[in-house]
Scaffold this motif. Structure first.
Motif, PDB file in Angstrom:
ATOM      1  N   ALA A   1      34.510  33.198  19.045  1.00  0.00           N
ATOM      2  CA  ALA A   1      35.184  34.145  19.928  1.00  0.00           C
ATOM      3  C   ALA A   1      36.027  33.421  20.978  1.00  0.00           C
ATOM      4  CB  ALA A   1      34.154  35.053  20.598  1.00  0.00           C
ATOM      5  N   GLY A   2      35.444  32.395  21.603  1.00  0.00           N
ATOM      6  CA  GLY A   2      36.187  31.634  22.599  1.00  0.00           C
ATOM      7  C   GLY A   2      37.403  30.948  22.005  1.00  0.00           C
ATOM      8  N   PHE A   3      37.245  30.424  20.790  1.00  0.00           N
ATOM      9  CA  PHE A   3      38.366  29.767  20.101  1.00  0.00           C
ATOM     10  C   PHE A   3      39.504  30.752  19.862  1.00  0.00           C
ATOM     11  CE2 PHE A   3      40.369  28.824  15.961  1.00  0.00           C
ATOM     12  CZ  PHE A   3      40.972  27.616  16.274  1.00  0.00           C
ATOM     13  N   LEU A   4      39.165  31.979  19.448  1.00  0.00           N
ATOM     14  CA  LEU A   4      40.195  32.985  19.198  1.00  0.00           C
ATOM     15  C   LEU A   4      40.915  33.380  20.478  1.00  0.00           C
ATOM     16  CD1 LEU A   4      38.338  35.328  16.669  1.00  0.00           C
ATOM     17  CD2 LEU A   4      40.110  33.639  16.167  1.00  0.00           C
ATOM     18  N   ILE A   5      40.173  33.531  21.567  1.00  0.00           N
ATOM     19  CA  ILE A   5      40.788  33.889  22.840  1.00  0.00           C
ATOM     20  C   ILE A   5      41.757  32.805  23.289  1.00  0.00           C
ATOM     21  CG2 ILE A   5      40.335  34.291  25.289  1.00  0.00           C
ATOM     22  CD1 ILE A   5      37.704  35.632  24.450  1.00  0.00           C
ATOM     23  N   LEU A   6      41.333  31.558  23.215  1.00  0.00           N
ATOM     24  CA  LEU A   6      42.199  30.445  23.622  1.00  0.00           C
ATOM     25  C   LEU A   6      43.431  30.352  22.716  1.00  0.00           C
ATOM     26  CD1 LEU A   6      39.550  27.675  24.442  1.00  0.00           C
ATOM     27  CD2 LEU A   6      40.918  29.014  26.042  1.00  0.00           C
ATOM     28  N   THR A   7      43.235  30.569  21.408  1.00  0.00           N
ATOM     29  CA  THR A   7      44.358  30.524  20.475  1.00  0.00           C
ATOM     30  C   THR A   7      45.353  31.631  20.783  1.00  0.00           C
ATOM     31  OG1 THR A   7      42.944  29.614  18.735  1.00  0.00           O
ATOM     32  CG2 THR A   7      45.030  30.609  18.049  1.00  0.00           C
TER      33      THR A   7
ATOM     34  N   ALA B   1      43.387  29.358   7.695  1.00  0.00           N
ATOM     35  CA  ALA B   1      42.039  29.904   7.584  1.00  0.00           C
ATOM     36  C   ALA B   1      41.175  29.539   8.786  1.00  0.00           C
ATOM     37  CB  ALA B   1      41.375  29.402   6.299  1.00  0.00           C
ATOM     38  N   VAL B   2      41.530  28.464   9.486  1.00  0.00           N
ATOM     39  CA  VAL B   2      40.781  28.055  10.671  1.00  0.00           C
ATOM     40  C   VAL B   2      40.838  29.148  11.737  1.00  0.00           C
ATOM     41  CG1 VAL B   2      40.679  26.367  12.551  1.00  0.00           C
ATOM     42  CG2 VAL B   2      41.112  25.603  10.219  1.00  0.00           C
ATOM     43  N   ASP B   3      41.936  29.903  11.785  1.00  0.00           N
ATOM     44  CA  ASP B   3      42.046  31.035  12.704  1.00  0.00           C
ATOM     45  C   ASP B   3      41.462  32.310  12.102  1.00  0.00           C
ATOM     46  OD1 ASP B   3      43.233  29.638  14.743  1.00  0.00           O
ATOM     47  OD2 ASP B   3      45.275  30.134  14.138  1.00  0.00           O
ATOM     48  N   SER B   4      41.817  32.591  10.839  1.00  0.00           N
ATOM     49  CA  SER B   4      41.504  33.892  10.259  1.00  0.00           C
ATOM     50  C   SER B   4      40.019  34.085   9.949  1.00  0.00           C
ATOM     51  CB  SER B   4      42.332  34.124   8.994  1.00  0.00           C
ATOM     52  OG  SER B   4      42.028  33.179   7.992  1.00  0.00           O
ATOM     53  N   VAL B   5      39.366  33.053   9.436  1.00  0.00           N
ATOM     54  CA  VAL B   5      37.948  33.192   9.080  1.00  0.00           C
ATOM     55  C   VAL B   5      37.087  33.451  10.317  1.00  0.00           C
ATOM     56  CG1 VAL B   5      35.937  32.014   8.119  1.00  0.00           C
ATOM     57  CG2 VAL B   5      38.128  31.918   6.912  1.00  0.00           C
ATOM     58  N   PRO B   6      37.218  32.684  11.417  1.00  0.00           N
ATOM     59  CA  PRO B   6      36.450  33.025  12.623  1.00  0.00           C
ATOM     60  C   PRO B   6      36.770  34.423  13.143  1.00  0.00           C
ATOM     61  CG  PRO B   6      37.275  30.787  12.795  1.00  0.00           C
ATOM     62  CD  PRO B   6      37.938  31.400  11.591  1.00  0.00           C
ATOM     63  N   ALA B   7      38.025  34.871  12.975  1.00  0.00           N
ATOM     64  CA  ALA B   7      38.395  36.210  13.445  1.00  0.00           C
ATOM     65  C   ALA B   7      37.578  37.278  12.742  1.00  0.00           C
ATOM     66  CB  ALA B   7      39.891  36.443  13.222  1.00  0.00           C
ATOM     67  N   VAL B   8      37.386  37.148  11.435  1.00  0.00           N
ATOM     68  CA  VAL B   8      36.636  38.147  10.690  1.00  0.00           C
ATOM     69  C   VAL B   8      35.153  38.065  11.013  1.00  0.00           C
ATOM     70  CG1 VAL B   8      36.095  39.046   8.401  1.00  0.00           C
ATOM     71  CG2 VAL B   8      38.351  38.140   8.859  1.00  0.00           C
TER      72      VAL B   8
ATOM     73  N   VAL C   1      43.103  37.778  21.080  1.00  0.00           N
ATOM     74  CA  VAL C   1      42.347  37.876  22.331  1.00  0.00           C
ATOM     75  C   VAL C   1      41.379  39.055  22.277  1.00  0.00           C
ATOM     76  CG1 VAL C   1      42.517  38.286  24.814  1.00  0.00           C
ATOM     77  CG2 VAL C   1      44.151  36.750  23.691  1.00  0.00           C
ATOM     78  N   PHE C   2      41.850  40.195  21.755  1.00  0.00           N
ATOM     79  CA  PHE C   2      40.985  41.372  21.642  1.00  0.00           C
ATOM     80  C   PHE C   2      39.796  41.106  20.728  1.00  0.00           C
ATOM     81  CE2 PHE C   2      40.103  45.045  18.798  1.00  0.00           C
ATOM     82  CZ  PHE C   2      39.327  45.776  19.688  1.00  0.00           C
ATOM     83  N   ILE C   3      40.066  40.520  19.549  1.00  0.00           N
ATOM     84  CA  ILE C   3      38.991  40.272  18.588  1.00  0.00           C
ATOM     85  C   ILE C   3      37.951  39.314  19.185  1.00  0.00           C
ATOM     86  CG2 ILE C   3      38.455  39.238  16.349  1.00  0.00           C
ATOM     87  CD1 ILE C   3      41.156  40.251  15.368  1.00  0.00           C
ATOM     88  N   GLY C   4      38.441  38.266  19.847  1.00  0.00           N
ATOM     89  CA  GLY C   4      37.515  37.319  20.450  1.00  0.00           C
ATOM     90  C   GLY C   4      36.706  37.920  21.589  1.00  0.00           C
ATOM     91  N   SER C   5      37.347  38.785  22.382  1.00  0.00           N
ATOM     92  CA  SER C   5      36.664  39.345  23.553  1.00  0.00           C
ATOM     93  C   SER C   5      35.625  40.391  23.185  1.00  0.00           C
ATOM     94  CB  SER C   5      37.700  39.960  24.503  1.00  0.00           C
ATOM     95  OG  SER C   5      38.355  41.068  23.891  1.00  0.00           O
TER      96      SER C   5
END
Length: 339
Positions: free
Chosen positions: A145-151, A224-231, A278-282
């Motif tokens: 989640a933190g990685f997605l927010i920062l990205t 995939a480094v972004d998309s897989v954690p997002a899901v 940001v929404f998905i991570g938060s």
């Protein structure tokens, strides 16, 4: 028959086999029937094929609802939409790679088709590892989640478009040093046998199609480094994560031939993608603060659609005068550098 009821990564084996049978059937029809002969795929054909894949992807959500219930179905549809949208950036990179290696339009579909097989395997490995980590170490979800927010924040405040210079890419340079590469395209073959200049014996050469395929596979691994954690922040069910991933990518590769001609119209979509990440991570942190077991899937689906709809509408409005402009493309003369 009892073996079909055995649980594999949280779901009965027959559900996994059903999904794989659908994907294999689609791939066989794709290359073995509809695209048996190499040809340039036009916008109309691309849109029809993509519409078919999107319909099948959404219909599979009905299968998930039938077997698992409303909440998993909402999670699947949210993941499907998120994956398809996040993969839009991949289209620009694919267009850049094809331009760099001077891949004729008639052979691009074949490269993308075989690329799908690699994606199915690589995404499966990544999702399997991710599911194991999340099951054993729940705190990994907070890392995702933190990685997605920062990205998302980084994408939102990026100063400009990144410059992709494949000529200096270390992977491309490594491949050119390690592989014998022909100077020209040899039909749709990824390799060809040619005489060795020194000995005259027939040896195997790679063609530019093989280099393009390898680079596209590696690019997908990066995305995939972004998309897989997002899901995984939407659901931790490996079945939903994997099926939504593959259905989204199948449809997007089909849509490539239509979108690659109009990439300029979606130039501002990256801001919507930033907000979406940001929404998905938060959501993970919001659910904890509110004392929820998880963020309501129906809310997640609705907010995701709202963000993306706003992003698409704004992008189309801002670029309304560019409808006839040619798509961005790399310098064609760089293709000669692989020769």
């Amino acid at each position: 028959m009892e073996i079909l009821l055995t649980l594999f990564l949280g779901q009965p084996l027959w559900m996994w086999l059903t999904f794989l049978a659908i994907v294999i059937g689609l791939l066989v029809l794709d290359l073995g029937v509809f695209n048996r002969d190499d040809h340039v795929i036009g916008v109309a054909e691309s849109l029809k094929t993509s519409a078919l894949y999107i319909t099948l992807g959404v219909a599979f959500g009905g299968f998930v609802w039938w077997q698992l219930g409303t909440e998993p179905a909402a999670q699947y549809l949210t993941a499907f939409v998120v994956e398809k949208t996040l993969a839009l950036d991949n289209i620009f990179v694919i267009a850049l790679i094809f331009g760099f290696f001077a891949i004729p339009a008639a052979y691009q579909h074949r490269v993308l088709f075989w690329g799908i097989l690699g994606v199915i395997v690589l995404r499966g490995i990544m999702i399997g590892l991710g599911a194991t980590l999340v099951e054993q170490y729940h705190w990994v979800l907070y890392v995702f989640a933190g990685f997605l927010i920062l990205t998302g924040i980084k994408m939102l405040f990026a100063g400009g478009e990144e410059v992709h210079d494949l000529a200096t890419n270390p992977v491309v340079r490594f491949l050119k040093r390690r592989l014998r590469v022909t100077d020209e395209i040899h039909g749709h073959g990824f390799t060809v046998r040619r005489p060795d200049p020194a000995t005259g014996k027939l040896i195997r050469y790679a063609t530019p199609l093989l280099l393009a395929l390898i680079v596209i596979e590696l690019a997908d691994l990066v995305f995939a480094v972004d998309s897989v954690p997002a899901v995984f922040t939407i659901t931790t069910d490996p079945y939903i994560v994997y099926t939504s991933n593959i259905f989204a990518i199948l449809g997007l590769r089909a849509l490539y031939f239509a979108l690659s001609a109009s990439l300029r119209r979606f130039a501002y979509l990256k801001y919507a993608l930033s907000v979406l990440l940001v929404f998905i991570g938060s959501k993970v942190f919001v659910a904890d603060l509110m004392g929820w077991d998880k963020f309501p899937p129906v809310w997640s689906l609705g907010i995701t659609f709202a963000i993306l709809t706003a992003g698409v509408a704004y992008s189309l409005w801002k670029t309304r005068g560019d409808a006839g402009s040619p798509p961005p493309s790399p310098e064609t003369d760089t293709a000669s550098e692989i020769r």
